[in-house]
Design a protein around this motif. Structure first.
Motif, PDB file in Angstrom:
ATOM      1  N   UNK A 173       0.875  -1.165   0.000  1.00 14.29           N
ATOM      2  CA  UNK A 173       0.000   0.000   0.000  1.00 14.29           C
ATOM      3  C   UNK A 173       0.915   1.218   0.000  1.00 14.29           C
ATOM      4  N   UNK A 174       1.012   1.840  -1.157  1.00 12.22           N
ATOM      5  CA  UNK A 174       2.087   2.780  -1.435  1.00 12.22           C
ATOM      6  C   UNK A 174       1.900   4.120  -0.741  1.00 12.22           C
ATOM      7  N   UNK A 175       3.015   4.689  -0.324  1.00 13.62           N
ATOM      8  CA  UNK A 175       3.018   6.052   0.189  1.00 13.62           C
ATOM      9  C   UNK A 175       2.820   7.026  -0.974  1.00 13.62           C
ATOM     10  N   UNK A 176       2.361   8.243  -0.719  1.00 19.15           N
ATOM     11  CA  UNK A 176       2.256   9.237  -1.779  1.00 19.15           C
ATOM     12  C   UNK A 176       3.644   9.606  -2.299  1.00 19.15           C
ATOM     13  N   UNK A 177       3.692   9.966  -3.563  1.00 14.70           N
ATOM     14  CA  UNK A 177       4.964  10.407  -4.133  1.00 14.70           C
ATOM     15  C   UNK A 177       5.462  11.637  -3.395  1.00 14.70           C
ATOM     16  N   UNK A 178       6.783  11.746  -3.243  1.00 19.25           N
ATOM     17  CA  UNK A 178       7.383  12.862  -2.515  1.00 19.25           C
ATOM     18  C   UNK A 178       8.726  13.175  -3.166  1.00 19.25           C
ATOM     19  N   UNK A 179       8.738  14.184  -4.034  1.00 24.46           N
ATOM     20  CA  UNK A 179       9.968  14.514  -4.763  1.00 24.46           C
ATOM     21  C   UNK A 179      11.083  14.918  -3.818  1.00 24.46           C
ATOM     22  N   UNK A 180      10.742  15.628  -2.756  1.00 21.70           N
ATOM     23  CA  UNK A 180      11.765  16.093  -1.823  1.00 21.70           C
ATOM     24  C   UNK A 180      12.471  14.924  -1.149  1.00 21.70           C
ATOM     25  N   UNK A 181      11.743  13.825  -0.919  1.00 16.43           N
ATOM     26  CA  UNK A 181      12.306  12.639  -0.295  1.00 16.43           C
ATOM     27  C   UNK A 181      12.754  11.607  -1.332  1.00 16.43           C
ATOM     28  N   UNK A 182      12.803  12.001  -2.612  1.00 19.59           N
ATOM     29  CA  UNK A 182      13.194  11.098  -3.715  1.00 19.59           C
ATOM     30  C   UNK A 182      12.308   9.862  -3.753  1.00 19.59           C
ATOM     31  N   UNK A 183      11.025  10.033  -3.429  1.00 21.40           N
ATOM     32  CA  UNK A 183      10.066   8.930  -3.449  1.00 21.40           C
ATOM     33  C   UNK A 183       9.192   9.077  -4.695  1.00 21.40           C
ATOM     34  N   UNK A 184       9.398   8.192  -5.669  1.00 22.32           N
ATOM     35  CA  UNK A 184       8.662   8.262  -6.932  1.00 22.32           C
ATOM     36  C   UNK A 184       7.253   7.704  -6.760  1.00 22.32           C
ATOM     37  N   UNK A 185       6.454   7.879  -7.789  1.00 17.96           N
ATOM     38  CA  UNK A 185       5.103   7.332  -7.783  1.00 17.96           C
ATOM     39  C   UNK A 185       5.158   5.921  -8.353  1.00 17.96           C
ATOM     40  N   UNK A 186       5.184   4.933  -7.467  1.00 15.53           N
ATOM     41  CA  UNK A 186       5.328   3.545  -7.888  1.00 15.53           C
ATOM     42  C   UNK A 186       3.994   2.917  -8.263  1.00 15.53           C
ATOM     43  N   UNK A 187       2.934   3.733  -8.334  1.00 12.64           N
ATOM     44  CA  UNK A 187       1.654   3.256  -8.867  1.00 12.64           C
ATOM     45  C   UNK A 187       1.553   3.515 -10.361  1.00 12.64           C
ATOM     46  N   UNK A 188       2.608   4.038 -10.955  1.00 16.81           N
ATOM     47  CA  UNK A 188       2.658   4.295 -12.393  1.00 16.81           C
ATOM     48  C   UNK A 188       3.316   3.120 -13.100  1.00 16.81           C
ATOM     49  N   UNK A 189       2.630   2.557 -14.086  1.00 14.37           N
ATOM     50  CA  UNK A 189       3.158   1.383 -14.784  1.00 14.37           C
ATOM     51  C   UNK A 189       4.486   1.664 -15.467  1.00 14.37           C
ATOM     52  N   UNK A 190       4.623   2.851 -16.055  1.00 13.87           N
ATOM     53  CA  UNK A 190       5.868   3.150 -16.781  1.00 13.87           C
ATOM     54  C   UNK A 190       7.076   3.109 -15.845  1.00 13.87           C
ATOM     55  N   UNK A 191       6.862   3.519 -14.594  1.00 11.54           N
ATOM     56  CA  UNK A 191       7.969   3.511 -13.636  1.00 11.54           C
ATOM     57  C   UNK A 191       8.357   2.075 -13.287  1.00 11.54           C
ATOM     58  N   UNK A 192       7.365   1.204 -13.134  1.00 10.47           N
ATOM     59  CA  UNK A 192       7.645  -0.198 -12.828  1.00 10.47           C
ATOM     60  C   UNK A 192       8.389  -0.859 -13.981  1.00 10.47           C
ATOM     61  N   UNK A 193       7.942  -0.587 -15.205  1.00  9.65           N
ATOM     62  CA  UNK A 193       8.628  -1.140 -16.379  1.00  9.65           C
ATOM     63  C   UNK A 193      10.085  -0.682 -16.427  1.00  9.65           C
TER      64      UNK A 193
END
Length: 614
Positions: A173-193
């Motif tokens: 259950x993913x945390x919200x994306x946070x650019x400041x913490x270098x946390x990407x949006x891992x609910x995006x398929x392109x990022x997983x690929x």
């Protein structure tokens, strides 16, 4: 069974906090860890299926599902799965470490990611990107499964579940994306690929998202080196070693002819924490025609090269080969010899062409490599060729070849001394004459050095000779005259009789500034080796050693004069003379780092003697 709420092991709980608040610069690695775990589970399922048709599975694969709206990411496999005990043991504790030392190193290191990889705790990385994690698993062949869930706060729930498929699924259950913490949006398929392609393209099972297979599944060891990017090699190394630092060197081999195999090996840049632990996992992964057979194949490399990571893919072995068969198989023995030879030649190339890499390697693994000198294998010469040792000639280690090249005219021996530290060895009385005459001495301070010098007698035709054993064989500036030796004979005989802990007493030219030293027989045990055998539970009778005296030292000449005067005493030498003999022996023992049999008596004798001089 009802749901249970359990606490993480104390160190695991602390690690979770470190993980969530760590200094990771790249949180993408959580997916690599999940895929790596899934791949291991599939390998195990395929392996057991070779011998048990009931556990054989079709279409082994890894599936990834992304739910953008619910913000969940699921990684599932149809591998071996886990039992309830497996889950508690592997997830609730720090696998294969579980020690406070892990946490201490993590806190003190600026490279936490690399250390976490070394300790095999990659699963915990999911809590960097998820605030809740659910794991569902059923072990192949068992009727019921297990549900495990935690939000990373120090506790987890676990319950038995029916109607689960065999294998394991992990839902984040993913945390919200946070650019400041270098946390990407891992609910995006392109990022997983993107992550799968970068880190897991070489995984030998298909990684699927919907109808698409995301990885090429090409075995790196089967591809020409010119076709493989360095980053691909680095990621493969991390996958098989769980070491997140870069490998020091890559070794690729291919053998063709009557027996064919391919090998891809890596020299690590740092020693694992369990390098010298008996139950440590080490060895090469064995494949047969691209099919994974077993992990931790110790038969493929000798123990002194156990730190080497990699894979061997043999074309002519049976798919159901066992460890027992491996130990006897002549093809495996041939591979073992060739791999060992190649690894040692690669280390020698580093010594010649990349001094910095070689120094790093020898600092981390030199002690392990020297273990190969303890048995009767054929690698002795190759190991000695790549070894380096501290030397009295300078601050930098030296090779044996360089030592031999610097030997003095007429010198035919390689001199060495063993000890617990460089400072202890350099300050030893045994070194005095060698230092005065500028003879180079190897300073051997690894525990293994005490043993291998017993097994290896020479290098390149030059005998190894301890400066603390036997009689000194250096040319003396002034040989002891017969008259001088004769004048000391009564004292030597008296000391021999008075000091029960010594085997003999004699004069020496070994010393220049110290009054006395203790030496072992040429073939006798050193005190360190004696202690080592006792620590291993072996019964070793006490070894008496030889007390050597420096006739030029005022204490020794004064002791001779006092003994001559005491000859007029009819009964025995005065007590003060006997005490001086005890002090002389005790100081010789302390000078080499030895232990006094009665420290309290020695201290009292010394204090009384000092009091009389004030």
């Amino acid at each position: 069974m009802s749901t249970e709420t359990l606490e993480f092991q104390a160190e695991a709980r602390q690690l979770l906090q470190l993980m969530v608040h760590s200094i990771y610069s790249n949180k993408d690695i959580f997916l690599r860890e999940l895929i790596s775990n899934a791949s291991d589970a599939l390998d195990k399922r395929r392996l057991v299926g070779l011998t048990d048709d009931g556990l054989k599975a079709d279409d082994l694969h890894i599936g990834i599902e992304v739910d953008t709206e619910a913000r969940t990411l699921t990684v599932r496999d149809n591998g071996i799965g886990m039992s309830r005990d497996d889950v508690v043991g592997l997830i609730g504790t720090i696998a294969r470490s579980g020690t406070a030392e892990t946490l201490r190193r993590l806190r003190e290191s600026k490279e936490s990611a690399e250390l976490i990889g070394q300790f095999g705790v990659g699963f915990y990385s999911v809590f960097m990107v998820a605030d809740r994690v659910a794991l569902l698993t059923r072990k192949a062949g068992e009727e019921t499964g297990v549900r495990w869930e935690s939000d990373g706060d120090g506790t987890y729930t676990i319950e038995t579940v029916d109607d689960l498929p065999e294998g394991t699924s992990v839902t984040l259950h993913l945390r919200p994306a946070d650019e400041e913490d270098a946390l990407h949006d891992y609910a995006e398929e392109w990022k997983i690929r993107e992550i799968v392609k970068r880190y897991s393209d070489f995984i030998s099972f298909p990684i699927r998202m919907g109808d698409d297979t995301l990885n090429s599944m090409k075995a790196l060891w089967a591809r020409p080196r010119s076709d493989v990017k360095d980053e691909e090699y680095r990621e493969f190394y991390r996958h098989i070693s769980h070491d997140w630092s870069e490998p020091l060197e890559i070794i690729q081999m291919r053998a063709e002819g009557t027996f064919e195999y391919e090998a891809l090996l890596f020299l690590p840049a740092r020693a694992p924490h369990d390098l010298f632990q008996r139950d440590a996992r080490h060895g090469i992964q064995l494949y047969v025609k691209r099919v994974f057979i077993m992990d931790d194949s110790r038969e493929l490399l000798p123990p002194h090269l156990r730190f080497v990571k990699g894979v061997v893919d043999a074309a002519d072995l049976s798919l159901n080969i066992s460890r027992e068969i491996l130990q006897q198989d002549r093809h495996i023995q041939l591979i073992r010899r060739r791999l060992a030879k190649k690894v040692l030649s690669t280390i020698k190339d580093l010594m010649r062409n990349d001094a910095e890499k070689y120094r790093t390697f020898w600092r981390e693994f030199g002690s392990a490599v020297k273990e190969g000198l303890l048995d009767g294998n054929e690698d002795h010469k190759a190991i000695l060729d790549v070894a380096s040792f501290a030397s009295s000639a300078g601050d930098e280690p030296t090779t044996l070849a360089d030592y031999v090249a610097r030997m003095k005219d007429g010198q035919d021996k390689i001199y060495f001394m063993t000890g617990e530290s460089r400072a202890q060895v350099e300050n030893s009385p045994h070194m005095e004459a060698f230092r005065a005459k500028e003879y180079e001495v190897l300073l051997l301070t690894d525990p293994v050095d005490e043993i291998w010098v017993e097994a290896v007698r020479e290098y390149d035709g030059h005998e190894f000779r301890s400066v603390a054993r036997g009689a000194v064989d250096l040319p003396a500036d002034a040989e002891l005259s017969e008259e001088e030796s004769g004048s000391y004979a009564p004292l030597l005989a008296w000391l021999d009789e008075t000091l029960e802990d010594v085997k003999a007493v004699r004069l020496t030219t070994r010393l220049t500034s110290s009054p006395a030293c203790l030496v072992s027989d040429a073939d006798g045990l050193t005190p360190a080796l004696e202690r080592m055998y006792r620590a291993m539970g072996q019964e070793v009778p006490p070894v008496k050693r030889i007390l050597e005296l420096n006739p030029e030292h005022p204490l020794v000449s004064g002791l001779r004069a006092a003994h001559e005067r005491s000859a007029t005493v009819p009964d025995a030498a005065p007590p003060g003379l006997t005490e001086t003999a005890e002090l002389l022996y005790g100081t010789a023992l302390l000078a080499e780092g030895g232990d006094l049999a009665d420290p309290a008596r020695f201290a009292k004798l010394l204090a009384d003697r000092l009091a009389r001089t004030v």
